[in-house]
Design a protein around this motif. Structure first.
Motif, PDB file in Angstrom:
ATOM      1  N   ARG A 293      39.585  46.696  30.142  1.00  0.00           N
ATOM      2  CA  ARG A 293      40.466  46.981  31.272  1.00  0.00           C
ATOM      3  C   ARG A 293      40.352  48.448  31.666  1.00  0.00           C
ATOM      4  NH1 ARG A 293      46.186  44.047  29.510  1.00  0.00           N
ATOM      5  NH2 ARG A 293      45.356  41.908  29.315  1.00  0.00           N
TER       6      ARG A 293
ATOM      7  N   THR B 297      45.137  39.393  43.793  1.00  0.00           N
ATOM      8  CA  THR B 297      43.898  39.786  43.120  1.00  0.00           C
ATOM      9  C   THR B 297      42.852  40.090  44.184  1.00  0.00           C
ATOM     10  OG1 THR B 297      44.333  38.443  41.150  1.00  0.00           O
ATOM     11  CG2 THR B 297      42.030  39.067  41.574  1.00  0.00           C
TER      12      THR B 297
ATOM     13  N   ILE C 111      41.294  46.861  36.729  1.00  0.00           N
ATOM     14  CA  ILE C 111      40.018  46.142  36.794  1.00  0.00           C
ATOM     15  C   ILE C 111      39.881  45.385  35.478  1.00  0.00           C
ATOM     16  CG2 ILE C 111      37.504  46.332  36.820  1.00  0.00           C
ATOM     17  CD1 ILE C 111      38.647  46.871  39.512  1.00  0.00           C
TER      18      ILE C 111
ATOM     19  N   THR D 133      38.509  54.897  40.054  1.00  0.00           N
ATOM     20  CA  THR D 133      39.348  55.023  38.867  1.00  0.00           C
ATOM     21  C   THR D 133      40.565  55.886  39.201  1.00  0.00           C
ATOM     22  OG1 THR D 133      38.038  56.931  38.146  1.00  0.00           O
ATOM     23  CG2 THR D 133      37.421  54.773  37.266  1.00  0.00           C
TER      24      THR D 133
ATOM     25  N   ALA E 135      42.748  51.412  37.937  1.00  0.00           N
ATOM     26  CA  ALA E 135      42.046  51.699  39.192  1.00  0.00           C
ATOM     27  C   ALA E 135      43.026  51.842  40.339  1.00  0.00           C
ATOM     28  CB  ALA E 135      41.042  50.593  39.491  1.00  0.00           C
TER      29      ALA E 135
ATOM     30  N   VAL F  59      37.471  51.224  45.978  1.00  0.00           N
ATOM     31  CA  VAL F  59      38.247  51.217  44.730  1.00  0.00           C
ATOM     32  C   VAL F  59      37.642  52.247  43.788  1.00  0.00           C
ATOM     33  CG1 VAL F  59      39.031  49.847  42.766  1.00  0.00           C
ATOM     34  CG2 VAL F  59      38.800  48.783  45.030  1.00  0.00           C
TER      35      VAL F  59
ATOM     36  N   VAL G  36      36.219  42.835  43.975  1.00  0.00           N
ATOM     37  CA  VAL G  36      35.584  44.127  44.254  1.00  0.00           C
ATOM     38  C   VAL G  36      34.086  44.032  43.974  1.00  0.00           C
ATOM     39  CG1 VAL G  36      35.513  46.578  43.677  1.00  0.00           C
ATOM     40  CG2 VAL G  36      37.700  45.335  43.643  1.00  0.00           C
TER      41      VAL G  36
ATOM     42  N   PHE H 282      40.249  42.906  40.569  1.00  0.00           N
ATOM     43  CA  PHE H 282      41.244  43.983  40.626  1.00  0.00           C
ATOM     44  C   PHE H 282      42.619  43.319  40.693  1.00  0.00           C
ATOM     45  CE2 PHE H 282      43.137  47.562  43.391  1.00  0.00           C
ATOM     46  CZ  PHE H 282      43.595  48.221  42.251  1.00  0.00           C
ATOM     47  N   THR H 283      43.311  43.306  39.558  1.00  0.00           N
ATOM     48  CA  THR H 283      44.541  42.517  39.434  1.00  0.00           C
ATOM     49  C   THR H 283      45.790  43.392  39.480  1.00  0.00           C
ATOM     50  OG1 THR H 283      44.494  42.665  37.010  1.00  0.00           O
ATOM     51  CG2 THR H 283      43.281  40.842  38.028  1.00  0.00           C
TER      52      THR H 283
END
Length: 284
Positions: free
Chosen positions: A182, A255, A197, A226, A185, A224, A258, A209-210
């Protein structure tokens, strides 16, 4: 009668010599018409020559054809060897051009990362059975690699350092199915949208991407990166671009799919990066 004229053989010989001299004399004259003995001899010789000429030409032509075939075979063999060498050289040139381009991009990326401490590395192993999970690089603890360092290419983030040896390291890719894989992000935009992520969709070849709130609008083509909130990764490392957004089964979160900025199927040269934490000077 003298004994000379009694020798018939000698008489025949003399007559033959006389006829031969006469024929030679006649043949030396400038005549427009040949005598019948000359015609007979010439036609006989011509017939014999014609009889042997065609077979002789055929045999000579047969051996010439064989020689031509040998020469053609040798020439084709040489040309095939040169063609193979050309193809091999072309492949090497393309590989060198590709590697040169990747190294240039890595160098440009390295120069632009002022807030990071990049360590350049090369991929030395990638198991086909774990193609989407891990890779091995030729840098380890002796070169400054540490566990959980972010690993990027010139295009974007690909994963993090999982295990470190003295001279090599194992990198866990973002596409790994591990539950602990994980990364914090954020979606760039007027409003920063935070999430995680975690997971990878093989069919869409996209990262998941949740944990996006349902009331937040995420649009396609948004970048997207970090977030830096995980305490390990630097912030603003490019991850990819949003290609699709779907709500979860309960409608509480969304969700986003990406598309990775880096090509996970073609990884050769990478950099391990770590955030440089500025030292705080102690006041007396």
């Amino acid at each position: 009668m003298p004994q000379f004229f009694l020798n018939k053989r000698l008489i025949v010989l003399l007559v033959s010599i006389i006829l031969l001299v006469a024929l030679i004399g006649i043949s030396l004259k400038d005549r427009q018409k040949l005598t019948w003995p000359e015609q007979f001899v010439k036609d006989s010789i011509g017939s014999v020559q014609s009889l042997f000429e065609k077979p002789a030409q055929y045999v000579a032509g047969f051996f010439q054809d064989i020689e031509d075939i040998k020469s053609t075979y040798k020439e084709n063999k040489v040309l095939k060897t040169r063609l193979d060498e050309y193809v091999e050289l072309s492949v090497k040139v393309k590989d060198l051009e590709k590697e040169n381009q990747e190294l240039r991009e890595i160098l440009d990326k390295k120069e632009s990362m002022r807030d990071f401490k990049p360590i350049q590395a090369t991929v030395i192993e990638r198991n086909p059975d774990k193609w989407e999970d891990v890779i091995s690089i030729d840098r380890g603890a002796q070169q400054g690699i540490e566990k959980d360092m972010a690993v990027i290419t010139a295009k974007g983030l690909i994963g993090k350092v999982k295990n470190v040896s003295q001279f090599t390291s194992t990198v866990e890719l973002l596409s790994s199915a591990s539950r602990t894989n994980r990364i914090s992000a954020v979606v760039q935009g007027d409003t920063r949208i935070f999430g995680l992520i975690e997971g990878y969709d093989k069919e869409k070849q996209a990262l998941l991407f949740t944990k996006i709130p349902s009331d937040v609008k995420v649009e396609k083509k948004q970048i997207v990166v970090t977030s830096g909130l995980g305490g390990v990764f630097p912030d603003n490392l490019v991850i990819g671009k949003v290609i699709e957004v779907t709500p979860d089964d309960y409608g509480l979160t969304q969700t986003a799919y990406v598309k990775p900025a880096a090509d996970f199927n073609d990884i050769s040269h990478v950099m391990a990066v770590n955030r440089i934490i500025p030292k705080v000077s102690k006041t007396p």
